[in-house]
Scaffold this motif. Structure first.
Motif, mmCIF file in Angstrom:
data_model
loop_
_atom_site.group_PDB
_atom_site.id
_atom_site.type_symbol
_atom_site.label_atom_id
_atom_site.label_comp_id
_atom_site.label_asym_id
_atom_site.label_seq_id
_atom_site.Cartn_x
_atom_site.Cartn_y
_atom_site.Cartn_z
ATOM 1 N N ASN A 69 0.823 -1.211 0.000
ATOM 2 C CA ASN A 69 0.000 0.000 0.000
ATOM 3 C C ASN A 69 0.859 1.266 0.000
ATOM 4 O O ASN A 69 1.880 1.321 0.695
ATOM 5 C CB ASN A 69 -0.894 0.046 1.253
ATOM 6 N N ILE A 71 0.041 5.353 0.863
ATOM 7 C CA ILE A 71 -1.016 6.136 1.505
ATOM 8 C C ILE A 71 -0.706 7.615 1.304
ATOM 9 O O ILE A 71 0.346 8.111 1.709
ATOM 10 C CB ILE A 71 -1.111 5.812 3.007
ATOM 11 N N GLN A 76 -5.775 5.170 0.432
ATOM 12 C CA GLN A 76 -4.788 4.102 0.461
ATOM 13 C C GLN A 76 -4.912 3.348 -0.857
ATOM 14 O O GLN A 76 -5.972 2.826 -1.178
ATOM 15 C CB GLN A 76 -5.054 3.168 1.642
ATOM 16 N N ARG A 91 -8.858 6.750 2.950
ATOM 17 C CA ARG A 91 -7.909 6.637 4.059
ATOM 18 C C ARG A 91 -8.630 6.390 5.378
ATOM 19 O O ARG A 91 -8.126 5.686 6.256
ATOM 20 C CB ARG A 91 -7.060 7.907 4.122
ATOM 21 N N SER A 94 -9.026 2.739 6.158
ATOM 22 C CA SER A 94 -7.805 1.929 6.153
ATOM 23 C C SER A 94 -7.413 1.489 7.561
ATOM 24 O O SER A 94 -7.410 2.277 8.507
ATOM 25 C CB SER A 94 -6.668 2.738 5.529
ATOM 26 N N ALA A 97 -3.855 3.150 8.105
ATOM 27 C CA ALA A 97 -3.781 4.589 8.319
ATOM 28 C C ALA A 97 -3.906 4.979 9.782
ATOM 29 O O ALA A 97 -3.623 6.113 10.153
ATOM 30 C CB ALA A 97 -4.857 5.298 7.501
ATOM 31 N N GLY A 147 4.001 4.051 3.090
ATOM 32 C CA GLY A 147 2.856 3.167 3.137
ATOM 33 C C GLY A 147 3.209 1.929 3.929
ATOM 34 O O GLY A 147 4.022 1.980 4.868
#
Length: 538
Positions: A69, A71, A76, A91, A94, A97, A147
Protein backbone atom coordinates in the motif's frame (compact mmCIF):
# COMPACT_ATOMS: atom_id res chain seq x y z
CA UNK A 1 -3.17 27.13 23.48
CA UNK A 2 -0.32 28.65 21.48
CA UNK A 3 1.77 25.50 22.03
CA UNK A 4 -1.11 23.33 20.75
CA UNK A 5 -1.42 25.43 17.60
CA UNK A 6 2.32 25.20 17.01
CA UNK A 7 2.23 21.41 17.40
CA UNK A 8 -0.70 21.21 15.00
CA UNK A 9 1.11 23.38 12.42
CA UNK A 10 4.23 21.23 12.74
CA UNK A 11 2.25 18.00 12.27
CA UNK A 12 0.59 19.41 9.14
CA UNK A 13 3.98 20.36 7.69
CA UNK A 14 5.38 16.89 8.42
CA UNK A 15 2.37 15.24 6.76
CA UNK A 16 2.66 17.50 3.70
CA UNK A 17 6.33 16.53 3.33
CA UNK A 18 5.42 12.84 3.67
CA UNK A 19 2.69 13.05 0.99
CA UNK A 20 5.09 14.90 -1.33
CA UNK A 21 7.59 12.06 -0.85
CA UNK A 22 4.91 9.50 -1.80
CA UNK A 23 4.16 11.31 -5.06
CA UNK A 24 7.85 11.73 -5.93
CA UNK A 25 7.99 7.99 -6.60
CA UNK A 26 5.40 8.35 -9.40
CA UNK A 27 3.73 5.07 -8.47
CA UNK A 28 0.20 6.48 -8.16
CA UNK A 29 -1.96 7.41 -11.13
CA UNK A 30 -3.71 10.82 -11.28
CA UNK A 31 -2.66 14.15 -9.84
CA UNK A 32 -1.75 14.79 -6.17
CA UNK A 33 -4.83 16.03 -4.33
CA UNK A 34 -7.42 14.96 -6.94
CA UNK A 35 -8.98 12.24 -4.79
CA UNK A 36 -8.78 8.43 -4.73
CA UNK A 37 -7.07 6.73 -7.66
CA UNK A 38 -7.55 3.18 -8.89
CA UNK A 39 -4.81 2.95 -11.55
CA UNK A 40 -1.22 2.75 -10.30
CA UNK A 41 1.41 4.66 -12.23
CA UNK A 42 3.92 1.79 -12.48
CA UNK A 43 5.36 0.32 -15.66
CA UNK A 44 4.62 -3.40 -16.33
CA UNK A 45 8.09 -4.53 -15.23
CA UNK A 46 8.00 -2.72 -11.91
CA UNK A 47 4.40 -3.83 -11.35
CA UNK A 48 5.31 -7.49 -11.76
CA UNK A 49 8.24 -7.12 -9.35
CA UNK A 50 6.04 -5.49 -6.69
CA UNK A 51 3.41 -8.22 -7.10
CA UNK A 52 6.19 -10.82 -6.81
CA UNK A 53 7.33 -9.34 -3.49
CA UNK A 54 3.69 -9.45 -2.30
CA UNK A 55 3.52 -13.15 -3.19
CA UNK A 56 6.74 -13.85 -1.28
CA UNK A 57 5.38 -11.88 1.70
CA UNK A 58 2.22 -14.01 1.73
CA UNK A 59 4.31 -17.17 1.62
CA UNK A 60 6.63 -15.99 4.40
CA UNK A 61 3.71 -15.10 6.65
CA UNK A 62 1.73 -18.22 5.71
CA UNK A 63 -1.35 -16.14 4.90
CA UNK A 64 -3.57 -16.04 1.81
CA UNK A 65 -3.25 -12.30 1.21
CA UNK A 66 -0.45 -9.75 1.14
CA UNK A 67 -0.84 -6.17 -0.08
CA UNK A 68 1.63 -3.35 -0.85
CA UNK A 69 0.00 0.00 0.00
CA UNK A 70 0.91 3.62 -0.58
CA UNK A 71 -1.02 6.14 1.50
CA UNK A 72 -1.45 9.77 0.45
CA UNK A 73 -3.52 12.58 1.90
CA UNK A 74 -6.91 11.05 1.09
CA UNK A 75 -6.58 7.41 0.14
CA UNK A 76 -4.79 4.10 0.46
CA UNK A 77 -3.83 2.65 -2.92
CA UNK A 78 -2.67 -0.95 -3.20
CA UNK A 79 0.01 -0.95 -5.89
CA UNK A 80 0.80 -4.67 -5.53
CA UNK A 81 -1.11 -7.63 -4.15
CA UNK A 82 -1.21 -11.38 -3.79
CA UNK A 83 -4.54 -13.09 -3.12
CA UNK A 84 -6.55 -9.89 -3.58
CA UNK A 85 -7.22 -7.37 -6.36
CA UNK A 86 -5.33 -4.08 -6.41
CA UNK A 87 -7.48 -1.05 -5.71
CA UNK A 88 -8.02 2.13 -3.73
CA UNK A 89 -9.96 2.80 -0.52
CA UNK A 90 -10.57 5.97 1.45
CA UNK A 91 -7.91 6.64 4.06
CA UNK A 92 -10.59 6.75 6.74
CA UNK A 93 -11.42 3.08 6.12
CA UNK A 94 -7.81 1.93 6.15
CA UNK A 95 -6.50 -0.29 8.95
CA UNK A 96 -2.95 0.87 8.20
CA UNK A 97 -3.78 4.59 8.32
CA UNK A 98 -4.48 4.36 12.06
CA UNK A 99 -0.83 3.83 12.91
CA UNK A 100 1.51 3.72 9.91
CA UNK A 101 3.16 7.13 10.39
CA UNK A 102 4.70 5.88 13.64
CA UNK A 103 7.09 3.88 11.44
CA UNK A 104 6.84 0.68 13.52
CA UNK A 105 5.64 -2.82 12.52
CA UNK A 106 2.25 -3.87 13.87
CA UNK A 107 1.14 -7.48 14.40
CA UNK A 108 -2.39 -8.23 15.62
CA UNK A 109 -3.21 -11.98 15.84
CA UNK A 110 -6.97 -11.32 16.01
CA UNK A 111 -8.15 -7.83 15.03
CA UNK A 112 -11.72 -8.55 16.12
CA UNK A 113 -10.49 -8.68 19.74
CA UNK A 114 -8.54 -5.43 19.54
CA UNK A 115 -10.67 -2.34 20.33
CA UNK A 116 -8.49 -0.24 18.04
CA UNK A 117 -9.47 -2.34 15.00
CA UNK A 118 -12.65 -4.22 15.90
CA UNK A 119 -14.96 -1.47 14.53
CA UNK A 120 -13.16 -1.12 11.20
CA UNK A 121 -15.36 -2.11 8.18
CA UNK A 122 -12.65 -4.50 6.98
CA UNK A 123 -12.86 -6.34 10.32
CA UNK A 124 -16.52 -6.18 11.41
CA UNK A 125 -17.95 -7.70 8.21
CA UNK A 126 -19.10 -4.56 6.39
CA UNK A 127 -16.24 -4.73 3.88
CA UNK A 128 -14.35 -7.81 5.08
CA UNK A 129 -13.62 -10.12 8.01
CA UNK A 130 -9.89 -9.73 8.59
CA UNK A 131 -8.60 -11.45 11.70
CA UNK A 132 -4.79 -11.74 11.54
CA UNK A 133 -3.35 -8.34 10.57
CA UNK A 134 0.36 -7.60 10.14
CA UNK A 135 1.67 -4.28 8.83
CA UNK A 136 5.29 -3.32 8.15
CA UNK A 137 6.05 0.35 7.26
CA UNK A 138 7.70 1.27 3.95
CA UNK A 139 10.21 3.95 4.92
CA UNK A 140 12.04 6.03 2.29
CA UNK A 141 15.79 6.68 2.59
CA UNK A 142 15.04 10.20 3.85
CA UNK A 143 12.79 8.87 6.62
CA UNK A 144 9.28 9.37 5.23
CA UNK A 145 6.71 6.61 5.78
CA UNK A 146 5.30 5.94 2.31
CA UNK A 147 2.86 3.17 3.14
CA UNK A 148 2.82 -0.43 4.31
CA UNK A 149 3.42 -4.06 3.42
CA UNK A 150 0.44 -5.94 4.91
CA UNK A 151 -0.09 -9.66 5.51
CA UNK A 152 -3.73 -10.56 6.09
CA UNK A 153 -5.71 -13.68 7.03
CA UNK A 154 -9.37 -14.35 7.69
CA UNK A 155 -8.40 -16.64 10.55
CA UNK A 156 -6.59 -15.66 13.76
CA UNK A 157 -2.86 -16.21 13.39
CA UNK A 158 0.26 -15.28 15.37
CA UNK A 159 3.49 -14.78 13.38
CA UNK A 160 6.89 -15.65 14.74
CA UNK A 161 9.68 -13.15 15.29
CA UNK A 162 11.48 -14.68 12.30
CA UNK A 163 8.46 -14.16 10.02
CA UNK A 164 8.17 -10.55 11.15
CA UNK A 165 11.86 -9.98 10.47
CA UNK A 166 11.56 -11.44 6.94
CA UNK A 167 8.58 -9.16 6.24
CA UNK A 168 10.76 -6.23 7.34
CA UNK A 169 13.43 -7.39 4.86
CA UNK A 170 10.83 -7.51 2.09
CA UNK A 171 9.71 -3.96 3.00
CA UNK A 172 13.30 -2.86 2.38
CA UNK A 173 13.28 -4.65 -0.99
CA UNK A 174 10.10 -2.78 -1.94
CA UNK A 175 11.60 0.61 -1.06
CA UNK A 176 14.65 -0.26 -3.17
CA UNK A 177 12.32 -1.08 -6.07
CA UNK A 178 10.55 2.25 -5.55
CA UNK A 179 13.88 4.08 -5.62
CA UNK A 180 14.90 2.35 -8.83
CA UNK A 181 11.54 3.19 -10.43
CA UNK A 182 11.83 6.83 -9.34
CA UNK A 183 15.35 7.16 -10.73
CA UNK A 184 14.38 5.53 -14.02
CA UNK A 185 11.39 7.88 -14.38
CA UNK A 186 13.59 10.86 -13.51
CA UNK A 187 16.23 9.81 -16.06
CA UNK A 188 13.54 9.38 -18.73
CA UNK A 189 12.12 12.81 -17.97
CA UNK A 190 15.58 14.37 -18.08
CA UNK A 191 16.14 12.77 -21.49
CA UNK A 192 12.80 14.12 -22.75
CA UNK A 193 13.56 17.58 -21.36
CA UNK A 194 17.00 17.56 -22.95
CA UNK A 195 15.50 16.61 -26.31
CA UNK A 196 12.88 19.33 -25.97
CA UNK A 197 15.56 21.89 -25.13
CA UNK A 198 17.67 20.78 -28.08
CA UNK A 199 14.68 20.95 -30.42
CA UNK A 200 13.66 24.31 -29.02
CA UNK A 201 17.18 25.67 -29.42
CA UNK A 202 17.25 24.39 -32.99
CA UNK A 203 13.90 25.95 -33.67
CA UNK A 204 14.97 29.26 -32.15
CA UNK A 205 18.15 29.26 -34.21
CA UNK A 206 16.22 28.57 -37.41
CA UNK A 207 13.67 31.24 -36.52
CA UNK A 208 16.39 33.78 -35.84
CA UNK A 209 17.99 33.05 -39.20
CA UNK A 210 14.65 33.42 -40.96
CA UNK A 211 13.92 36.69 -39.18
CA UNK A 212 17.32 38.10 -40.13
CA UNK A 213 16.78 37.05 -43.76
CA UNK A 214 13.39 38.77 -43.88
CA UNK A 215 14.32 41.87 -41.90
CA UNK A 216 15.40 44.00 -44.83
CA UNK A 217 12.40 43.02 -46.94
CA UNK A 218 9.89 43.71 -44.17
CA UNK A 219 11.34 46.97 -42.85
CA UNK A 220 9.17 49.21 -45.02
CA UNK A 221 6.01 47.18 -44.37
CA UNK A 222 6.62 47.16 -40.63
CA UNK A 223 7.00 50.91 -40.63
CA UNK A 224 3.74 51.15 -42.54
CA UNK A 225 2.14 48.75 -40.06
CA UNK A 226 3.26 50.94 -37.16
CA UNK A 227 1.68 53.98 -38.79
CA UNK A 228 -1.49 52.00 -39.46
CA UNK A 229 -1.61 50.75 -35.87
CA UNK A 230 -1.38 54.28 -34.51
CA UNK A 231 -4.15 55.35 -36.85
CA UNK A 232 -6.36 52.45 -35.75
CA UNK A 233 -5.72 53.07 -32.04
CA UNK A 234 -6.60 56.77 -32.30
CA UNK A 235 -9.52 56.49 -34.73
CA UNK A 236 -13.03 57.35 -33.62
CA UNK A 237 -14.29 54.36 -35.63
CA UNK A 238 -11.58 51.65 -35.31
CA UNK A 239 -13.35 49.32 -37.76
CA UNK A 240 -13.16 51.70 -40.68
CA UNK A 241 -9.56 52.59 -39.80
CA UNK A 242 -8.68 48.87 -39.82
CA UNK A 243 -10.14 48.50 -43.32
CA UNK A 244 -8.24 51.55 -44.60
CA UNK A 245 -4.99 50.26 -43.08
CA UNK A 246 -5.43 46.81 -44.65
CA UNK A 247 -6.14 48.30 -48.07
CA UNK A 248 -3.14 50.61 -47.92
CA UNK A 249 -0.72 47.99 -46.60
CA UNK A 250 -1.73 45.53 -49.32
CA UNK A 251 -1.80 48.09 -52.13
CA UNK A 252 -5.36 46.88 -52.75
CA UNK A 253 -8.45 48.60 -54.12
CA UNK A 254 -10.85 47.98 -51.24
CA UNK A 255 -11.24 46.25 -47.89
CA UNK A 256 -14.07 45.34 -45.57
CA UNK A 257 -14.61 43.94 -42.07
CA UNK A 258 -17.32 41.32 -41.68
CA UNK A 259 -18.69 40.35 -38.26
CA UNK A 260 -21.41 37.86 -37.27
CA UNK A 261 -24.86 39.09 -36.37
CA UNK A 262 -28.39 37.69 -36.35
CA UNK A 263 -30.67 39.05 -39.07
CA UNK A 264 -34.41 39.81 -38.85
CA UNK A 265 -35.15 36.34 -40.26
CA UNK A 266 -33.37 34.81 -37.26
CA UNK A 267 -30.50 33.47 -39.37
CA UNK A 268 -26.91 34.31 -38.57
CA UNK A 269 -24.97 36.28 -41.14
CA UNK A 270 -21.52 37.74 -41.68
CA UNK A 271 -22.22 41.41 -42.31
CA UNK A 272 -19.82 44.20 -43.25
CA UNK A 273 -19.58 46.50 -40.23
CA UNK A 274 -17.05 48.73 -42.03
CA UNK A 275 -15.74 49.07 -45.60
CA UNK A 276 -13.55 51.33 -47.72
CA UNK A 277 -13.35 51.48 -51.53
CA UNK A 278 -16.98 50.50 -52.14
CA UNK A 279 -20.14 52.25 -53.26
CA UNK A 280 -22.10 53.57 -50.30
CA UNK A 281 -24.81 50.92 -50.36
CA UNK A 282 -22.80 47.89 -51.51
CA UNK A 283 -24.43 44.71 -50.20
CA UNK A 284 -21.61 42.87 -48.41
CA UNK A 285 -22.97 39.97 -46.39
CA UNK A 286 -22.92 36.17 -46.32
CA UNK A 287 -25.38 33.75 -44.72
CA UNK A 288 -23.56 31.76 -42.02
CA UNK A 289 -25.54 28.66 -43.03
CA UNK A 290 -24.34 28.93 -46.63
CA UNK A 291 -22.37 25.96 -47.81
CA UNK A 292 -19.62 27.93 -49.51
CA UNK A 293 -18.17 31.42 -49.42
CA UNK A 294 -14.53 32.50 -49.16
CA UNK A 295 -15.10 34.71 -46.09
CA UNK A 296 -16.79 31.73 -44.43
CA UNK A 297 -13.75 29.55 -45.15
CA UNK A 298 -11.56 31.99 -43.22
CA UNK A 299 -14.15 32.46 -40.45
CA UNK A 300 -14.88 28.76 -39.89
CA UNK A 301 -11.32 27.57 -40.31
CA UNK A 302 -9.74 30.49 -38.40
CA UNK A 303 -7.05 30.65 -41.12
CA UNK A 304 -5.90 33.12 -43.73
CA UNK A 305 -7.26 32.47 -47.25
CA UNK A 306 -5.75 33.97 -50.44
CA UNK A 307 -7.19 33.35 -53.90
CA UNK A 308 -5.59 34.74 -57.07
CA UNK A 309 -8.57 34.00 -59.36
CA UNK A 310 -11.70 34.47 -57.28
CA UNK A 311 -14.29 34.13 -60.06
CA UNK A 312 -13.09 30.62 -60.88
CA UNK A 313 -12.86 29.39 -57.30
CA UNK A 314 -15.48 26.78 -56.26
CA UNK A 315 -16.06 28.50 -52.89
CA UNK A 316 -16.65 31.97 -54.35
CA UNK A 317 -20.07 33.51 -53.62
CA UNK A 318 -21.21 35.04 -56.96
CA UNK A 319 -23.32 37.75 -55.31
CA UNK A 320 -20.47 38.89 -53.07
CA UNK A 321 -17.98 38.77 -55.95
CA UNK A 322 -20.27 40.94 -58.05
CA UNK A 323 -20.99 43.40 -55.23
CA UNK A 324 -17.29 43.80 -54.39
CA UNK A 325 -15.78 43.49 -57.86
CA UNK A 326 -13.15 41.09 -56.50
CA UNK A 327 -10.60 39.62 -58.93
CA UNK A 328 -8.01 38.55 -56.35
CA UNK A 329 -8.75 38.51 -52.65
CA UNK A 330 -7.46 37.74 -49.19
CA UNK A 331 -9.55 36.91 -46.14
CA UNK A 332 -7.91 37.17 -42.74
CA UNK A 333 -9.75 35.93 -39.60
CA UNK A 334 -9.79 38.40 -36.71
CA UNK A 335 -9.06 36.26 -33.65
CA UNK A 336 -9.45 37.27 -30.03
CA UNK A 337 -6.78 36.21 -27.53
CA UNK A 338 -9.00 33.33 -26.38
CA UNK A 339 -9.02 32.00 -29.95
CA UNK A 340 -12.62 32.94 -30.82
CA UNK A 341 -13.11 34.43 -34.29
CA UNK A 342 -14.82 37.81 -34.03
CA UNK A 343 -14.83 38.60 -37.74
CA UNK A 344 -13.07 38.43 -41.11
CA UNK A 345 -10.97 41.15 -42.72
CA UNK A 346 -11.40 41.00 -46.50
CA UNK A 347 -8.86 42.62 -48.88
CA UNK A 348 -10.00 43.16 -52.47
CA UNK A 349 -7.88 43.61 -55.58
CA UNK A 350 -9.80 44.47 -58.74
CA UNK A 351 -6.82 43.27 -60.74
CA UNK A 352 -5.12 39.91 -60.71
CA UNK A 353 -2.47 39.35 -58.02
CA UNK A 354 -0.71 36.08 -58.90
CA UNK A 355 0.71 35.34 -55.43
CA UNK A 356 0.71 36.71 -51.90
CA UNK A 357 4.07 37.75 -50.53
CA UNK A 358 4.97 36.03 -47.29
CA UNK A 359 5.88 39.33 -45.67
CA UNK A 360 2.51 40.87 -46.60
CA UNK A 361 0.65 37.81 -45.28
CA UNK A 362 2.48 38.20 -41.97
CA UNK A 363 1.81 41.94 -41.76
CA UNK A 364 -1.91 41.47 -42.41
CA UNK A 365 -2.00 38.71 -39.78
CA UNK A 366 -0.41 41.12 -37.29
CA UNK A 367 -2.82 43.89 -38.23
CA UNK A 368 -5.74 41.52 -37.65
CA UNK A 369 -4.39 40.68 -34.19
CA UNK A 370 -4.18 44.37 -33.33
CA UNK A 371 -7.63 44.88 -34.85
CA UNK A 372 -9.05 42.15 -32.58
CA UNK A 373 -7.62 43.89 -29.51
CA UNK A 374 -8.91 47.29 -30.66
CA UNK A 375 -12.38 45.95 -31.51
CA UNK A 376 -12.56 44.07 -28.21
CA UNK A 377 -11.56 47.22 -26.33
CA UNK A 378 -14.06 49.37 -28.26
CA UNK A 379 -16.86 46.87 -27.58
CA UNK A 380 -15.91 46.69 -23.91
CA UNK A 381 -16.02 50.47 -23.63
CA UNK A 382 -19.40 50.46 -25.38
CA UNK A 383 -20.66 47.81 -22.93
CA UNK A 384 -19.38 49.84 -19.97
CA UNK A 385 -21.03 52.94 -21.39
CA UNK A 386 -24.31 51.07 -21.83
CA UNK A 387 -24.02 49.60 -18.33
CA UNK A 388 -23.49 53.07 -16.88
CA UNK A 389 -26.74 54.15 -18.53
CA UNK A 390 -28.86 51.17 -17.45
CA UNK A 391 -30.82 50.51 -14.28
CA UNK A 392 -29.39 47.20 -13.02
CA UNK A 393 -32.72 45.95 -11.66
CA UNK A 394 -35.10 46.60 -14.57
CA UNK A 395 -32.68 46.91 -17.50
CA UNK A 396 -34.25 50.17 -18.70
CA UNK A 397 -32.34 53.45 -18.80
CA UNK A 398 -31.31 55.04 -15.53
CA UNK A 399 -31.67 58.65 -14.48
CA UNK A 400 -28.39 59.63 -16.10
CA UNK A 401 -29.53 58.13 -19.39
CA UNK A 402 -32.91 59.83 -19.07
CA UNK A 403 -31.28 63.25 -18.71
CA UNK A 404 -29.34 62.69 -21.94
CA UNK A 405 -32.40 61.43 -23.85
CA UNK A 406 -34.72 64.14 -22.55
CA UNK A 407 -32.29 66.92 -23.51
CA UNK A 408 -31.80 65.39 -26.96
CA UNK A 409 -35.55 65.02 -27.58
CA UNK A 410 -36.20 68.63 -26.63
CA UNK A 411 -33.33 69.78 -28.86
CA UNK A 412 -34.72 67.73 -31.77
CA UNK A 413 -38.19 69.12 -31.17
CA UNK A 414 -36.86 72.66 -31.20
CA UNK A 415 -35.10 72.01 -34.51
CA UNK A 416 -37.89 70.09 -36.25
CA UNK A 417 -41.00 71.48 -34.61
CA UNK A 418 -42.39 67.98 -34.08
CA UNK A 419 -44.25 67.27 -30.84
CA UNK A 420 -42.78 65.39 -27.89
CA UNK A 421 -44.55 64.37 -24.68
CA UNK A 422 -43.00 63.34 -21.37
CA UNK A 423 -44.65 61.15 -18.75
CA UNK A 424 -43.94 60.24 -15.15
CA UNK A 425 -45.32 56.87 -14.02
CA UNK A 426 -45.77 55.84 -10.39
CA UNK A 427 -46.72 52.32 -9.29
CA UNK A 428 -49.54 52.82 -6.81
CA UNK A 429 -49.11 51.67 -3.21
CA UNK A 430 -45.74 50.13 -3.97
CA UNK A 431 -44.57 50.43 -0.35
CA UNK A 432 -47.62 48.52 0.82
CA UNK A 433 -46.92 45.85 -1.82
CA UNK A 434 -43.34 45.57 -0.54
CA UNK A 435 -44.54 45.33 3.05
CA UNK A 436 -47.11 42.66 2.16
CA UNK A 437 -45.05 40.46 -0.14
CA UNK A 438 -41.43 41.32 0.62
CA UNK A 439 -38.72 43.21 -1.22
CA UNK A 440 -37.88 40.36 -3.65
CA UNK A 441 -41.50 40.39 -4.82
CA UNK A 442 -41.30 44.17 -5.13
CA UNK A 443 -38.20 43.84 -7.29
CA UNK A 444 -40.03 41.30 -9.47
CA UNK A 445 -42.94 43.70 -9.86
CA UNK A 446 -40.61 46.51 -11.00
CA UNK A 447 -38.86 44.22 -13.50
CA UNK A 448 -42.09 42.82 -14.90
CA UNK A 449 -43.69 46.25 -15.14
CA UNK A 450 -40.69 47.65 -17.04
CA UNK A 451 -40.89 44.75 -19.49
CA UNK A 452 -44.66 45.05 -19.91
CA UNK A 453 -44.48 48.83 -20.40
CA UNK A 454 -41.79 48.54 -23.05
CA UNK A 455 -44.02 46.21 -25.06
CA UNK A 456 -46.50 49.07 -25.40
CA UNK A 457 -43.90 51.39 -26.95
CA UNK A 458 -42.62 51.86 -30.46
CA UNK A 459 -39.04 52.22 -31.65
CA UNK A 460 -37.69 55.61 -30.62
CA UNK A 461 -39.71 55.82 -27.39
CA UNK A 462 -37.65 55.77 -24.19
CA UNK A 463 -38.57 54.33 -20.79
CA UNK A 464 -36.21 55.02 -17.87
CA UNK A 465 -36.31 54.40 -14.15
CA UNK A 466 -36.58 57.78 -12.46
CA UNK A 467 -36.21 56.44 -8.92
CA UNK A 468 -37.88 53.97 -6.59
CA UNK A 469 -41.18 52.95 -8.16
CA UNK A 470 -41.26 55.91 -10.58
CA UNK A 471 -40.46 55.71 -14.28
CA UNK A 472 -39.98 58.48 -16.84
CA UNK A 473 -41.17 58.14 -20.43
CA UNK A 474 -40.31 60.13 -23.57
CA UNK A 475 -42.70 59.86 -26.52
CA UNK A 476 -41.20 61.78 -29.46
CA UNK A 477 -43.55 62.62 -32.34
CA UNK A 478 -46.65 62.19 -30.14
CA UNK A 479 -49.15 64.80 -29.13
CA UNK A 480 -50.51 64.69 -25.62
CA UNK A 481 -53.72 62.99 -26.80
CA UNK A 482 -51.68 60.31 -28.59
CA UNK A 483 -49.51 59.97 -25.49
CA UNK A 484 -52.62 59.46 -23.34
CA UNK A 485 -53.53 56.38 -25.41
CA UNK A 486 -50.05 54.98 -24.80
CA UNK A 487 -50.36 55.76 -21.07
CA UNK A 488 -53.69 53.92 -20.87
CA UNK A 489 -52.12 50.83 -22.49
CA UNK A 490 -49.28 50.96 -19.98
CA UNK A 491 -51.66 51.25 -17.04
CA UNK A 492 -53.62 48.27 -18.32
CA UNK A 493 -50.38 46.25 -18.55
CA UNK A 494 -49.32 46.66 -14.89
CA UNK A 495 -48.77 43.09 -13.63
CA UNK A 496 -50.01 41.30 -10.49
CA UNK A 497 -53.32 43.22 -10.40
CA UNK A 498 -51.51 46.40 -9.37
CA UNK A 499 -52.24 49.90 -10.70
CA UNK A 500 -50.30 52.95 -11.76
CA UNK A 501 -50.80 56.69 -11.91
CA UNK A 502 -49.36 58.64 -14.85
CA UNK A 503 -48.75 62.35 -15.33
CA UNK A 504 -48.35 63.67 -18.91
CA UNK A 505 -46.87 66.95 -20.14
CA UNK A 506 -46.32 68.09 -23.72
CA UNK A 507 -43.25 70.09 -24.61
CA UNK A 508 -43.89 73.68 -25.65
CA UNK A 509 -41.38 75.85 -27.52
CA UNK A 510 -38.88 77.56 -25.29
CA UNK A 511 -39.23 75.17 -22.35
CA UNK A 512 -36.43 72.92 -21.09
CA UNK A 513 -36.58 69.19 -20.55
CA UNK A 514 -36.54 69.65 -16.77
CA UNK A 515 -39.49 72.04 -16.98
CA UNK A 516 -41.56 69.61 -19.04
CA UNK A 517 -40.81 66.79 -16.60
CA UNK A 518 -41.66 69.02 -13.63
CA UNK A 519 -45.09 69.66 -15.20
CA UNK A 520 -45.56 65.92 -15.71
CA UNK A 521 -44.59 65.41 -12.05
CA UNK A 522 -47.18 67.94 -10.93
CA UNK A 523 -49.83 66.16 -13.02
CA UNK A 524 -48.80 62.86 -11.48
CA UNK A 525 -49.30 64.20 -7.96
CA UNK A 526 -52.72 65.57 -8.88
CA UNK A 527 -53.63 62.07 -10.02
CA UNK A 528 -52.41 60.59 -6.75
CA UNK A 529 -54.46 63.11 -4.78
CA UNK A 530 -57.50 62.20 -6.88
CA UNK A 531 -57.30 58.56 -5.80
CA UNK A 532 -54.56 57.10 -8.06
CA UNK A 533 -55.01 54.58 -10.93
CA UNK A 534 -55.49 57.36 -13.46
CA UNK A 535 -53.79 59.39 -16.18
CA UNK A 536 -53.61 63.16 -15.71
CA UNK A 537 -52.51 65.71 -18.33
CA UNK A 538 -50.66 68.85 -17.24
Amino acid sequence: MADAREVDRFEREVEAQRVAAVHRYRLLGGTPGDGPRTAPGTDPGTQEQIDAVARVAAAVAGVPTAVVNLIDERSQCSIGAAGAPRGTIARGESLCATHFTAGEPVHVPDASREPRYAGNPWVDGRRGSIRSYTSVPLISPDGHVLGTLCALDGEPRRLSAGQLARLGDLAGVLVALFERHRQAALNAQLAVDAEHQRAEAEEQRALAQALVAREQRRAEQLAALARASRAVASAEDPREAICAAARDLAGADAAYLMQPERGPDGHGRLVATAAVGFAEHAALSVDLTAGRALPLSAFRGARQVFVADVTGHPDADPALVEASGTVSGLWQPVLLRAGACTGVLGVVWRRRVPALEEALASVLHTLAGQAAHTIERAELLAQLRRASERDPLTGVGNRRYWNQVAAREVSDAEGSGRPVTFALIDLDHFKAYNDAYGHPAGDDLLREFASAAQRQLREGDTLARWGGEEFALALPGRTVSQARAVAERIRAAVPHAQTATIGLAAWTPGTSASTVLARADAALYRGKRQGRDTTVVA
